[in-house]
Design a protein around this motif. Sequence first.
Motif, PDB file in Angstrom:
ATOM      1  N   VAL A   5     -23.698  -3.402  -0.181  1.00 30.22           N
ATOM      2  CA  VAL A   5     -22.715  -4.561  -0.144  1.00 30.22           C
ATOM      3  C   VAL A   5     -21.995  -4.820  -1.505  1.00 30.22           C
ATOM      4  O   VAL A   5     -20.953  -5.133  -1.593  1.00 30.22           O
ATOM      5  N   GLU A   6     -22.547  -3.940  -2.588  1.00 34.13           N
ATOM      6  CA  GLU A   6     -21.765  -4.005  -3.904  1.00 34.13           C
ATOM      7  C   GLU A   6     -21.537  -2.624  -3.983  1.00 34.13           C
ATOM      8  O   GLU A   6     -22.260  -1.653  -3.978  1.00 34.13           O
ATOM      9  N   ARG A   7     -20.364  -2.502  -4.636  1.00 33.31           N
ATOM     10  CA  ARG A   7     -19.827  -1.061  -5.053  1.00 33.31           C
ATOM     11  C   ARG A   7     -19.199  -1.439  -6.412  1.00 33.31           C
ATOM     12  O   ARG A   7     -18.656  -2.389  -6.910  1.00 33.31           O
ATOM     13  N   GLU A   8     -18.835  -0.279  -7.259  1.00 34.57           N
ATOM     14  CA  GLU A   8     -18.310  -0.344  -8.531  1.00 34.57           C
ATOM     15  C   GLU A   8     -17.452   0.960  -8.554  1.00 34.57           C
ATOM     16  O   GLU A   8     -17.619   2.069  -8.206  1.00 34.57           O
ATOM     17  N   GLY A  14     -15.167   5.950 -17.825  1.00 34.82           N
ATOM     18  CA  GLY A  14     -15.887   4.959 -17.317  1.00 34.82           C
ATOM     19  C   GLY A  14     -15.850   3.490 -17.979  1.00 34.82           C
ATOM     20  O   GLY A  14     -16.716   2.692 -17.657  1.00 34.82           O
ATOM     21  N   GLN A  15     -14.781   3.368 -19.107  1.00 33.32           N
ATOM     22  CA  GLN A  15     -14.661   2.067 -19.658  1.00 33.32           C
ATOM     23  C   GLN A  15     -14.201   0.860 -18.888  1.00 33.32           C
ATOM     24  O   GLN A  15     -14.449  -0.304 -18.978  1.00 33.32           O
ATOM     25  N   LEU A  16     -13.268   1.514 -17.838  1.00 32.89           N
ATOM     26  CA  LEU A  16     -12.559   0.245 -16.790  1.00 32.89           C
ATOM     27  C   LEU A  16     -13.154   0.354 -15.421  1.00 32.89           C
ATOM     28  O   LEU A  16     -13.269   1.560 -14.960  1.00 32.89           O
ATOM     29  N   ARG A  17     -13.685  -0.844 -15.179  1.00 26.12           N
ATOM     30  CA  ARG A  17     -14.478  -0.713 -14.114  1.00 26.12           C
ATOM     31  C   ARG A  17     -14.295  -2.184 -13.219  1.00 26.12           C
ATOM     32  O   ARG A  17     -13.595  -3.061 -13.695  1.00 26.12           O
ATOM     33  N   ILE A  18     -14.318  -1.911 -11.891  1.00 33.06           N
ATOM     34  CA  ILE A  18     -14.191  -3.137 -11.054  1.00 33.06           C
ATOM     35  C   ILE A  18     -15.341  -3.035 -10.090  1.00 33.06           C
ATOM     36  O   ILE A  18     -15.385  -1.907  -9.513  1.00 33.06           O
ATOM     37  N   LEU A  93       1.107  -8.999  -1.322  1.00 33.28           N
ATOM     38  CA  LEU A  93      -0.355  -9.459  -0.930  1.00 33.28           C
ATOM     39  C   LEU A  93      -1.232  -9.998  -1.963  1.00 33.28           C
ATOM     40  O   LEU A  93      -1.902  -9.432  -2.449  1.00 33.28           O
ATOM     41  N   PRO A  94      -0.721 -11.343  -2.168  1.00 28.05           N
ATOM     42  CA  PRO A  94      -1.329 -11.788  -3.602  1.00 28.05           C
ATOM     43  C   PRO A  94      -3.003 -12.125  -3.213  1.00 28.05           C
ATOM     44  O   PRO A  94      -3.880 -12.272  -4.218  1.00 28.05           O
ATOM     45  N   ASP A  95      -3.367 -12.225  -1.902  1.00 28.45           N
ATOM     46  CA  ASP A  95      -4.932 -12.391  -1.676  1.00 28.45           C
ATOM     47  C   ASP A  95      -5.754 -11.028  -1.646  1.00 28.45           C
ATOM     48  O   ASP A  95      -6.828 -10.984  -1.194  1.00 28.45           O
ATOM     49  N   VAL A  96      -5.105  -9.817  -2.179  1.00 31.18           N
ATOM     50  CA  VAL A  96      -5.478  -8.445  -1.974  1.00 31.18           C
ATOM     51  C   VAL A  96      -5.557  -7.843  -3.121  1.00 31.18           C
ATOM     52  O   VAL A  96      -4.409  -7.931  -3.992  1.00 31.18           O
ATOM     53  N   VAL A  97      -6.612  -6.907  -3.521  1.00 28.76           N
ATOM     54  CA  VAL A  97      -6.663  -5.965  -4.670  1.00 28.76           C
ATOM     55  C   VAL A  97      -6.795  -4.655  -4.033  1.00 28.76           C
ATOM     56  O   VAL A  97      -7.803  -4.326  -3.054  1.00 28.76           O
ATOM     57  N   SER A  98      -5.953  -3.591  -4.454  1.00 27.60           N
ATOM     58  CA  SER A  98      -6.288  -2.300  -3.874  1.00 27.60           C
ATOM     59  C   SER A  98      -6.822  -1.512  -4.817  1.00 27.60           C
ATOM     60  O   SER A  98      -6.526  -1.487  -6.125  1.00 27.60           O
ATOM     61  N   ILE A  99      -7.834  -0.714  -4.512  1.00 29.74           N
ATOM     62  CA  ILE A  99      -8.674   0.109  -5.397  1.00 29.74           C
ATOM     63  C   ILE A  99      -8.595   1.469  -4.813  1.00 29.74           C
ATOM     64  O   ILE A  99      -8.653   2.054  -3.689  1.00 29.74           O
ATOM     65  N   ALA A 100      -8.198   2.335  -6.113  1.00 25.54           N
ATOM     66  CA  ALA A 100      -8.340   3.875  -5.730  1.00 25.54           C
ATOM     67  C   ALA A 100      -9.626   4.456  -4.995  1.00 25.54           C
ATOM     68  O   ALA A 100     -10.836   4.001  -5.748  1.00 25.54           O
ATOM     69  N   PHE A 104     -14.227   5.185  -6.874  1.00 30.08           N
ATOM     70  CA  PHE A 104     -15.485   4.873  -6.433  1.00 30.08           C
ATOM     71  C   PHE A 104     -16.655   6.174  -6.450  1.00 30.08           C
ATOM     72  O   PHE A 104     -17.883   5.959  -6.431  1.00 30.08           O
ATOM     73  N   ALA A 105     -16.073   7.490  -6.615  1.00 28.30           N
ATOM     74  CA  ALA A 105     -16.937   8.358  -6.708  1.00 28.30           C
ATOM     75  C   ALA A 105     -18.111   8.567  -5.608  1.00 28.30           C
ATOM     76  O   ALA A 105     -19.209   8.691  -6.100  1.00 28.30           O
ATOM     77  N   ASP A 106     -17.606   8.243  -4.300  1.00 24.32           N
ATOM     78  CA  ASP A 106     -18.706   8.116  -3.408  1.00 24.32           C
ATOM     79  C   ASP A 106     -18.138   8.770  -2.339  1.00 24.32           C
ATOM     80  O   ASP A 106     -17.205   8.329  -1.436  1.00 24.32           O
ATOM     81  N   PRO A 107     -18.582  10.120  -1.945  1.00 28.26           N
ATOM     82  CA  PRO A 107     -18.098  10.757  -0.732  1.00 28.26           C
ATOM     83  C   PRO A 107     -18.496  10.018   0.713  1.00 28.26           C
ATOM     84  O   PRO A 107     -18.033  10.500   1.622  1.00 28.26           O
ATOM     85  N   HIS A 108     -19.453   9.049   0.658  1.00 25.50           N
ATOM     86  CA  HIS A 108     -19.713   8.325   1.825  1.00 25.50           C
ATOM     87  C   HIS A 108     -18.881   7.049   2.047  1.00 25.50           C
ATOM     88  O   HIS A 108     -19.186   6.266   2.967  1.00 25.50           O
ATOM     89  N   PHE A 109     -18.094   6.958   1.379  1.00 25.56           N
ATOM     90  CA  PHE A 109     -17.057   5.798   1.225  1.00 25.56           C
ATOM     91  C   PHE A 109     -16.391   5.562   2.554  1.00 25.56           C
ATOM     92  O   PHE A 109     -16.101   6.825   3.002  1.00 25.56           O
ATOM     93  N   PRO A 110     -16.058   4.537   3.219  1.00 29.83           N
ATOM     94  CA  PRO A 110     -15.488   4.492   4.447  1.00 29.83           C
ATOM     95  C   PRO A 110     -14.303   5.328   4.589  1.00 29.83           C
ATOM     96  O   PRO A 110     -13.322   5.004   3.445  1.00 29.83           O
ATOM     97  N   PRO A 111     -14.100   6.038   5.812  1.00 27.54           N
ATOM     98  CA  PRO A 111     -12.666   6.814   5.788  1.00 27.54           C
ATOM     99  C   PRO A 111     -11.422   6.047   5.956  1.00 27.54           C
ATOM    100  O   PRO A 111     -11.784   4.924   6.508  1.00 27.54           O
ATOM    101  N   PRO A 112     -10.176   6.236   5.586  1.00 25.55           N
ATOM    102  CA  PRO A 112      -9.191   5.792   5.987  1.00 25.55           C
ATOM    103  C   PRO A 112      -8.880   5.686   7.443  1.00 25.55           C
ATOM    104  O   PRO A 112      -9.320   6.604   8.349  1.00 25.55           O
TER     105      PRO A 112
END
Length: 143
Positions: A5-8, A14-18, A93-100, A104-112
């Motif tokens: 449920v939580e991701r970073e 490593g100093q800039l995080r979301i 898209l003011p209600d949306v934030v896009s993240i690269a 996430f450095a997570d090979p299991h992140f949901p695919p496009p």
Amino acid sequence: MTEPVEREAACACGQLRIRTTGAPSIVSSCHCLECQRRTGSLFGASAFFPRTGIAATEGERSTYRRQADSGAWLAFHFCPKCGSTVFWENERLPDVVSIAVGAFADPHFPPPVRTVWTRTKHDWLGFPDIPHHPESPGTLVPR
Ligand SMILES: [Zn+2]
Ligand SMILES: [Zn+2]
């Protein structure tokens, strides 16, 4: 397997995080020339999260703004130390934030679920069998 449920997402140093909670609204990839220049790679992969899914941001950031083809501004937030772009916002898209996705450095992140700007995709690059759009479809509704 349960979805975390939580991701970073973080920059290379490593100093800039979301941090996010919940699932992205859509994951998309983009072959436009601006994404190619921004990433230094052949395409950008973006996870669009509802702004309510952003738990926190931390670290110093610089911002690069440019105009999209639509005329709206895009604001790319990147680490002033290592230069990685971690997330960005779109005036339209003011209600949306896009993240690269790579941040996430997570090979299991949901695919496009779709890919856009295939008009400028490198010919030799294969791509999964998902909807291809020659330009931007102008909506976040997956199709
Ligand atoms: Zn950094
Ligand atoms: Zn792009």
